[in-house]
Design an enzyme around this catalytic site. Structure first.
Site, PDB file in Angstrom:
ATOM      1  CB  SER A  54     -28.017  34.655 115.192  1.00 41.04           C
ATOM      2  OG  SER A  54     -27.288  33.358 115.086  1.00 41.04           O
ATOM      3  CE  LYS A 121     -21.332  34.047 109.548  1.00 40.45           C
ATOM      4  NZ  LYS A 121     -21.750  35.392 109.906  1.00 40.45           N
ATOM      5  CD  GLU A 188     -28.137  37.367 107.134  1.00 38.56           C
ATOM      6  OE1 GLU A 188     -27.153  37.358 107.543  1.00 38.56           O
ATOM      7  OE2 GLU A 188     -29.248  37.602 107.794  1.00 38.56           O
TER       8      GLU A 188
HETATM    9  O1  KIV Z   1     -25.066  34.867 113.366  1.00 41.51           O
HETATM   10  C1  KIV Z   1     -25.462  34.014 112.577  1.00 41.51           C
HETATM   11  O2  KIV Z   1     -26.483  33.177 112.905  1.00 41.51           O
HETATM   12  C2  KIV Z   1     -25.130  34.366 110.956  1.00 41.51           C
HETATM   13  C3  KIV Z   1     -26.008  33.580 110.009  1.00 41.51           C
HETATM   14  C4  KIV Z   1     -27.401  34.666 110.117  1.00 41.51           C
HETATM   15  C5  KIV Z   1     -25.503  33.367 108.898  1.00 41.51           C
HETATM   16  O3  KIV Z   1     -24.428  35.062 110.716  1.00 41.51           O
END
Ligand code: KIV
Length: 271
Positions: A54, A121, A188
């Site tokens: 993000s 992730k 999400e």
């Molecule tokens: O990139 C990010 O901040 C995320 C969140 C929306 C969980 O993956």
């Protein structure tokens, strides 16, 4: 006032996150992209920091997360982990950086060895890649529901899993990911009831964003909850600055609201 008993304690480990789920203690998580916020989140007692891709939108001003490179991620991971003392830190493998098993291993190594994070992730279900990473000793966090890296396939940022067929698929995918060996799951933008079922079914911690109160923890994009993100704040994200006198107080209010199970209310959830 909620006094955080764990703020001065030893660093949070992956085992602590699992123990928190078993004990019914909610996990507080926020995104972090730099050293100053990393130190502040740590001071408040946030359990888990996510160096999210993000950052492409809130730091770089890009229209999506897709332009973010592994080099961008490593830079921000290093900024965050250098200032962190207690929180567990995970980071996104950015768009296409895990398109093949070899790329996934090479880029996970960059995030962990150069960036200093403790878990990576991955959005979606990628059995071969997740199996390989886990086998190599890389803790992996899954991500289901709305997948921002797939925005051009989805067409819009929207709630996922309202239809029964899609809800069943998300539940099945979550179980598959757990069997593949992931250590945590981000959900999400899914209906609260679906997130409740998934959190109750899985043994690993399930961290929600726009996924209702019954997840094992909550995450928000830091700049959204401080009310300073570019563009429109997502409906599920609350501006905690509105009732705070400082950034530190806003983060503390969020941490307390997660721990005390008062965020997210239905206003910030989907049915
Ligand atoms: O990139 C990010 O901040 C995320 C969140 C929306 C969980 O993956």
């Amino acid at each position: 006032m909620y006094i955080n008993p764990s703020a001065a304690q030893k660093p949070v480990s992956i085992v602590d996150l699992a123990t928190m789920k078993q004990a019914g203690e909610k996990i507080s998580c926020l995104t972090a992209y730099d050293a100053s916020f990393s130190a502040l989140l740590d001071k408040v007692g946030i359990d888990l920091m996510l160096v999210g891709d993000s950052l492409g939108m809130v730091i770089q001003g890009q229209p999506s997360t897709l332009p973010v490179t592994i080099e961008d991620m490593v830079y921000h991971c290093r900024c965050v982990t250098q200032a962190r003392q207690r929180a567990f830190v995970m980071a996104d493998l950015p768009f296409l950086s895990y398109a093949t098993p070899a790329r996934a291993v090479k880029n996970a190594a960059k995030l962990m060895q150069q960036g200093g994070v403790q878990m990576v992730k991955i959005e979606g279900v990628h059995p071969e890649i997740i199996t390989l990473l886990v086998k190599q000793g890389v803790p992996v966090c899954g991500h289901l529901g709305l997948l921002p890296q797939s925005i051009h396939q989805l067409g819009a940022y929207k709630v996922c899993g309202r239809e029964q067929v899609e809800a069943n698929k998300i539940l099945k995918d979550a179980q598959t990911l757990e069997q593949l060996g992931i250590s945590a799951l981000i959900l999400e933008c899914v209906p609260a009831q679906l997130a409740q079922i998934i959190s109750g079914t899985l043994k690993i911690p399930v961290i929600g964003i726009g996924a209702g109160l019954d997840c094992d923890g909550q995450v928000l994009v830091l700049y959204d909850m401080l009310g300073i993100s570019l563009g429109k704040r997502p409906r599920f994200s609350k501006n905690f600055m509105q009732q705070a006198n400082s950034i530190e107080e806003a983060i503390l209010h969020y941490h307390q609201a997660v721990k005390n199970r008062v965020f997210p209310t239905p206003e910030y959830s989907y049915s």
